[in-house]
Scaffold this active site. Structure first.
Site, mmCIF file in Angstrom:
data_model
loop_
_atom_site.group_PDB
_atom_site.id
_atom_site.type_symbol
_atom_site.label_atom_id
_atom_site.label_comp_id
_atom_site.label_asym_id
_atom_site.label_seq_id
_atom_site.Cartn_x
_atom_site.Cartn_y
_atom_site.Cartn_z
ATOM 1 C CG HIS A 1 -0.506 -0.037 2.800
ATOM 2 N ND1 HIS A 1 0.014 1.510 3.468
ATOM 3 C CD2 HIS A 1 -0.003 -0.919 3.621
ATOM 4 C CE1 HIS A 1 0.336 1.371 3.966
ATOM 5 N NE2 HIS A 1 -0.050 0.141 5.087
ATOM 6 C CD GLU B 1 -2.954 -1.065 5.280
ATOM 7 O OE1 GLU B 1 -2.610 -2.418 6.120
ATOM 8 O OE2 GLU B 1 -2.357 -0.193 5.586
ATOM 9 C CD GLU B 2 -1.451 2.647 7.943
ATOM 10 O OE1 GLU B 2 -2.091 2.538 8.679
ATOM 11 O OE2 GLU B 2 -0.247 2.160 7.662
ATOM 12 C CG HIS C 1 1.256 3.576 12.679
ATOM 13 N ND1 HIS C 1 0.999 3.073 12.251
ATOM 14 C CD2 HIS C 1 1.501 2.766 11.259
ATOM 15 C CE1 HIS C 1 -0.548 2.510 11.832
ATOM 16 N NE2 HIS C 1 0.621 2.442 11.134
#
Length: 379
Positions: free
Chosen positions: A66, A234-235, A343
Site C-alpha cells: 500500500h 490501507e491505513e 507509525h
C-alpha cells in the site's frame, strides 16, 4: 550479507513523497512512471490504486503493497492562527509533540511546514505534567497569528499533512551468530539500514516494483498472470486492496508490508526481528494465512537458502485481510519487513531483509502454476 541489488534511489523518492491515505497522487505518479516500462499493461481502480499486469494466462496472482502513509487532516483554523487536526491512520500520542509536519494545501499546491505543539510543562499544574498530552490537546503551528494569515497561505479545512522527515541510510558492522546453533562461530556482517517516514508501506510498494523490474529485465518466464499492485487507503480500512482485488479476482494473494520488529526495548515477545530475514507471517488480527500456501513459501525459502523467519501479530493487519475474502475466497499470505518505530516520523529497517523478500517473491512466482494453486484448497 545478502548481495543487495536494490534501487535505493527509487525507495528514497517513494519515502520522501507526499501521500497520506486518500491523497496518494504524488507517490502514485512515481510508482506509475517507474513500473510502466516493465509491465504488459497498466490498470487502475476507482480509488487510485496502480496495477501492473505481467504475463497472460494461468492463475492470477496479486502482490499488494500500500502506497498511503499515515498522516493528518486539518479540521479547524483557529482565530489565533493555530490549526486543529485529526489523524489519518493510527498515531500514538507520545510520538507527536514538537515534530514537524508538511501540509499540502488543496488551493495553492505550495507545501507548508508546521510544528505540532501543546502547552509547555512550565505552565501546567504538577498533576497535568505527569499526564500524557493527547492529540486532542495538540495543534499545528505554522507561524501565523490569525485565521486570515492562514487563509492567505491557501490552507483550509480538509487539507492533508504528513510527517516532515527525510530518507537516509546508515552502514554498520555487526557481530552475530545463528540463534539456533549454540556452537556456531560469531560472524561479522556488514549492515545497511534505512531510516525514513512512510516505510509503512512504501517498502511494500518498493518490493513489488523490484520484483516486477527483475522479472522483466531477466526475462523470467512465469506460469501465471501477476498483478503488481500499489494500493491506496490501507491505513484507514484496507480500502484500495479491496477494490483492486474485486477488479483482479486473484487466485492467490500476497501482501507486502512492514512488520513490527521485536528487537527494541519493550517489544520483547515478538519473534520477528530486524536483520533476521523476510518475515513469513503465521497470522495477525486480520487473517489466518492458508497453511499450505505458507508451507509452500517456507519450503522454497529453505530450498533456495533465502534468509527468513516466522512472524505473528496478535493485533493489526495488512491488505491480505481483505484480499483473502475477495470473491469466494483467496489463499493469501503476508510477507513482512521487521521495522522499528512504525507509525512515527522515523522508521528503521535492514535492507538485507528487503533483498531477501524480493528474492523469495521471484522464486515463489516461478512455481505458482495451475496445479500448485489448486493444491492449496483441494481436499
Amino acid at each position: 550479507m545478502t548481495n543487495l541489488n536494490l534501487d535505493l534511489k527509487l525507495l528514497e523518492n517513494l519515502c520522501n513523497a507526499f501521500g497520506p491515505s486518500g491523497h496518494e497522487h504524488e507517490a502514485q505518479k512515481i510508482v506509475q512512471e517507474y513500473g510502466k516500462k516493465y509491465a504488459d499493461e497498466v490498470l487502475h481502480d476507482g480509488l487510485g490504486s496502480v496495477i501492473f499486469r505481467k504475463g497472460k494466462g494461468g492463475p492470477k496472482i496479486m502482490l499488494a503493497g500500500h502506497v498511503d502513509e499515515i498522516g493528518f487532516v486539518i479540521t479547524e483554523i483557529k482565530k489565533d492562527g493555530y490549526l486543529s487536526f485529526h489523524q489519518l491512520g493510527g498515531w500514538w500520542d507520545q510520538t507527536l509533540l514538537t515534530q514537524e509536519v508538511v501540509i499540502s494545501p488543496l488551493k495553492s499546491g505550495e507545501k507548508i511546514i508546521g510544528v505540532i505543539g501543546a502547552p509547555p510543562p512550565h505552565v501546567l499544574s504538577a498533576e497535568d505534567r505527569n499526564k500524557v498530552v493527547t492529540k486532542e490537546k495538540m495543534y499545528i503551528d505554522i507561524g501565523c497569528s490569525s485565521a486570515d494569515e492562514v487563509k492567505a497561505l491557501g490552507i483550509q479545512v480538509g487539507d492533508p499533512a504528513v510527517p516532515h522527515a527525510i530518507f537516509r541510510t546508515m552502514k554498520r558492522t555487526r557481530k552475530e551468530k545463528k540463534d539456533d546453533d549454540k556452537d556456531a562461530k560469531e560472524e561479522t556482517r556488514e549492515v545497511t539500514l534505512g531510516v525514513a517516514k512512510a516505510f509503512d508501506d512504501r517498502i511494500g510498494v518498493f518490493i513489488v516494483l523490484e520484483a516486477l523490474r527483475r522479472i522483466s529485465e531477466k526475462n523470467i518466464s512465469l506460469p501465471n498472470e501477476v498483478f503488481f499492485v500499489s494500493s491506496t487507503q490501507e491505513e484507514v480500512g484496507l480500502r484500495g486492496a479491496k477494490t483492486a482485488s474485486q477488479m483482479i479476482e486473484p487466485a492467490i494473494g500476497f501482501a507486502l508490508d512492514v512488520d513490527i520488529s521485536g528487537d527494541s526495548p519493550g517489544s520483547e515477545g515478538l519473534v520477528q526481528k530486524m536483520g533476521k530475514g523476510v518475515a513469513i507471517s503465521a497470522g495477525d488480527g486480520s487473517m489466518i494465512p492458508n497453511p499450505r500456501l505458507r508451507k509452500f513459501v517456507l519450503d522454497i525459502a529453505e530450498e533456495k537458502k533465502i534468509k527468513h523467519q516466522p512472524s505473528f501479530l496478535k493485533a493489526g493487519g495488512t491488505d491480505a485481510g481483505v484480499i483473502h475474502l475477495a470473491g469466494i475466497g483467496v489463499p493469501s499470505l503476508f510477507l513482512g519487513i521487521p521495522t522499528r518505530y512504525i507509525h512515527s516520523h522515523h522508521g528503521i529497517l535492514d535492507f538485507d531483509d528487503v533483498e531477501n523478500a524480493v528474492q523469495l517473491l521471484i522464486e515463489v512466482l516461478q512455481k505458482l502454476d495451475e496445479e500448485t494453486v489448486k493444491s492449496f484448497t483441494s481436499l
